[in-house]
Scaffold this active site. Structure first.
Site, PDB file in Angstrom:
ATOM      1  N   ALA A 116       3.263  -8.472  12.099  1.00  0.00           N
ATOM      2  CA  ALA A 116       3.968  -9.676  11.656  1.00  0.00           C
ATOM      3  C   ALA A 116       5.280  -9.264  11.009  1.00  0.00           C
ATOM      4  O   ALA A 116       5.494  -8.084  10.722  1.00  0.00           O
ATOM      5  CB  ALA A 116       3.108 -10.461  10.665  1.00  0.00           C
ATOM      6  N   LYS A 117       6.148 -10.216  10.802  1.00  0.00           N
ATOM      7  CA  LYS A 117       7.402  -9.946  10.093  1.00  0.00           C
ATOM      8  C   LYS A 117       7.963 -11.259   9.595  1.00  0.00           C
ATOM      9  O   LYS A 117       7.729 -12.316  10.195  1.00  0.00           O
ATOM     10  CB  LYS A 117       8.427  -9.295  11.026  1.00  0.00           C
ATOM     11  CG  LYS A 117       9.513  -8.523  10.296  1.00  0.00           C
ATOM     12  CD  LYS A 117       9.067  -7.095  10.034  1.00  0.00           C
ATOM     13  CE  LYS A 117      10.131  -6.257   9.416  1.00  0.00           C
ATOM     14  NZ  LYS A 117       9.802  -4.831   9.513  1.00  0.00           N
ATOM     15  N   GLY A 118       8.743 -11.176   8.540  1.00  0.00           N
ATOM     16  CA  GLY A 118       9.379 -12.379   8.026  1.00  0.00           C
ATOM     17  C   GLY A 118      10.809 -12.090   7.621  1.00  0.00           C
ATOM     18  O   GLY A 118      11.232 -10.929   7.565  1.00  0.00           O
TER      19      GLY A 118
END
Ligand code: GLU
Length: 428
Positions: A116-118
């Site tokens: 995941a990444k934000g």
């Protein structure tokens, strides 16, 4: 059964931007996946993407809106995991690529996470501390519905640090009514952070650098190292290389480039950067004004440790290094990869080279769950072992299949992810 699919337009930017680079990397590995290739489309479609509006009240009473993202690329092997980036150039497409590289990285070093990444599209230097805190808390609150210690665990990335993680942890905890230290990693030690986490990415770069040097018959003592980016990754890697007797001959950051063929004093440079925010104006070296010259510096080891898409078809031909250690995510375009491969440059790909950070994030998460904390020596030993084993496995596969280390790392990782995907089966 064959799976039919229409490809949505936002997923098909082949050759454009970091997501385009990532798609190309997946295409290159597909012929090596055997029957699992049937599932490969999984790798090309993020599982879940959230775009959020992040409004804050500025210190002067006006209202500002920022665009925030959290992308969960894959959760087949465990919860989503990956950092949060604050940068003015952040886009959905970039966060998609970064989340996908986390899936590959976590599988390549075999930590039990998906990817995941934000990010928030903002230049944090334009915010006061109060504004930064309000933005971080509002963003956390907006993505609260999809994060959690068993769902998706953010961590630091470009322009985010322990303080930001503390605010994220607190906001999530306030929303749920009890302290949840395992919701983020890269926290301050006093809040359940792990010893060694801050240095872990740079340390991992150094560890695989030593392994790669052995394979190339290069002695680290006296080796010439050039580093792009002097933050948490490049700064630590430069320090460890110089402590091991290497000469750090060039450092480039977002403002300037300093060189010294006899080796820069890395501790003095770090002190200068802590004080002024940049390598610019450092007296212990010569500043060069043409940024492109950095790539042609005479060095043995090159460490791109800044942003993606730095090594391109334009500068790859001029690179003189024998080894490239990708401290950044996605610094090399696939076409540049080919040029480097033909030149005989050994590229240790991001998904191995910079996996030290998430590896110690994993240790932090495990320590938080058990409320039992390890010594720094234990952490560094385990980190070193995982990095060396991952490098050795990828090296061996690359030799067997006669492919680059990147393709080998992607074979290992995609096989793990898609085996999990297949065994879990499609629901319903
Ligand atoms: N942002 C780091 C990376 O790109 C670390 C992510 C993490 O620890 O979850 O690998």
């Amino acid at each position: 059964m064959t799976i039919k699919h229409e490809v949505p337009s936002y997923l098909t930017q082949h050759g454009i931007g970091p997501w385009g680079d990532y798609l190309e990397q997946i295409d290159r590995v597909t012929p090596y996946l055997g029957n699992l290739a049937r599932w490969v489309e999984t790798m090309k479609r993020p599982k879940r993407m959230l775009i959020v509006d992040v409004p804050i009240e500025r210190d002067d009473g006006t209202i500002a809106h920022f665009e925030g993202y959290r992308v969960q690329h894959n959760t087949s092997r465990g919860p989503g995991k990956g950092g949060v980036r604050f940068h003015q150039d952040v886009t959905l497409s970039e966060v998609m690529a970064l989340s996908a590289w986390m899936t590959v990285k976590n599988a390549a070093v075999n930590v039990p996470y998906g990817g995941a990444k934000g990010g928030i599209r903002v230049d944090p230097k334009t915010l006061s501390q109060g504004e930064l805190q309000r933005m971080t808390r509002r963003y956390t609150s907006e993505i609260n519905i999809i994060i959690g210690p068993n769902k998706d665990i953010p961590a630091p990335d470009v322009n985010t640090n322990e303080q930001i993680m503390a605010w994220m942890m607190d906001t999530y905890s306030m929303n749920q009514g009890s302290t949840a230290s395992g919701v983020v990693t890269g926290k301050p030690i006093s809040l359940g952070g792990s010893l060694g986490r801050r240095e872990a990415t740079g340390r991992g770069v150094f560890v695989v650098g030593c392994e790669a040097a052995v394979k190339r018959g290069l002695n680290i003592h006296g080796a010439k190292v050039a580093v792009q980016g002097f933050g948490n990754v490049g700064g630590i890697a430069a320090r460890l290389f110089s402590e091991a007797g290497a000469k750090v001959v060039a450092v480039q950051d977002h403002i300037s480039t300093v060189v010294r063929s006899s080796g820069l004093d890395v501790a003095a440079l770090q002190a200068h950067v802590n004080e002024t925010g940049s390598v610019a104006g450092f007296k212990g070296g010569e500043e060069i004004s043409d940024r492109a010259q950095f790539w042609a510096v005479d060095c043995d080891i090159l460490v791109p440790a800044a942003l993606e898409q730095q090594i391109t078809v334009e500068n790859a031909p001029s690179i003189r290094a024998k080894i490239i250690l990708e401290g950044a995510n996605g610094p090399t375009s696939p076409a540049a990869d080919d040029i480097l491969h033909e030149k005989g440059v050994l590229v240790v790909p991001d998904v191995i080279a910079n996996a030290g950070g998430v590896t110690v994030s994993y240790f932090e998460w495990v320590q938080d769950f058990s409320s039992f904390f390890w010594t720094e020596d234990e952490i560094n030993l385990r980190l070193t072992r995982i990095m060396r084993e991952a490098f050795a496995a990828v090296w061996q596969l690359a030799e067997e299949k006669k492919v680059s280390l990147r393709t080998a790392a992607f074979i290992v990782a995609c096989t793990r992810v898609l085996q999990a995907r297949e065994m879990r089966g499609l629901y319903p």
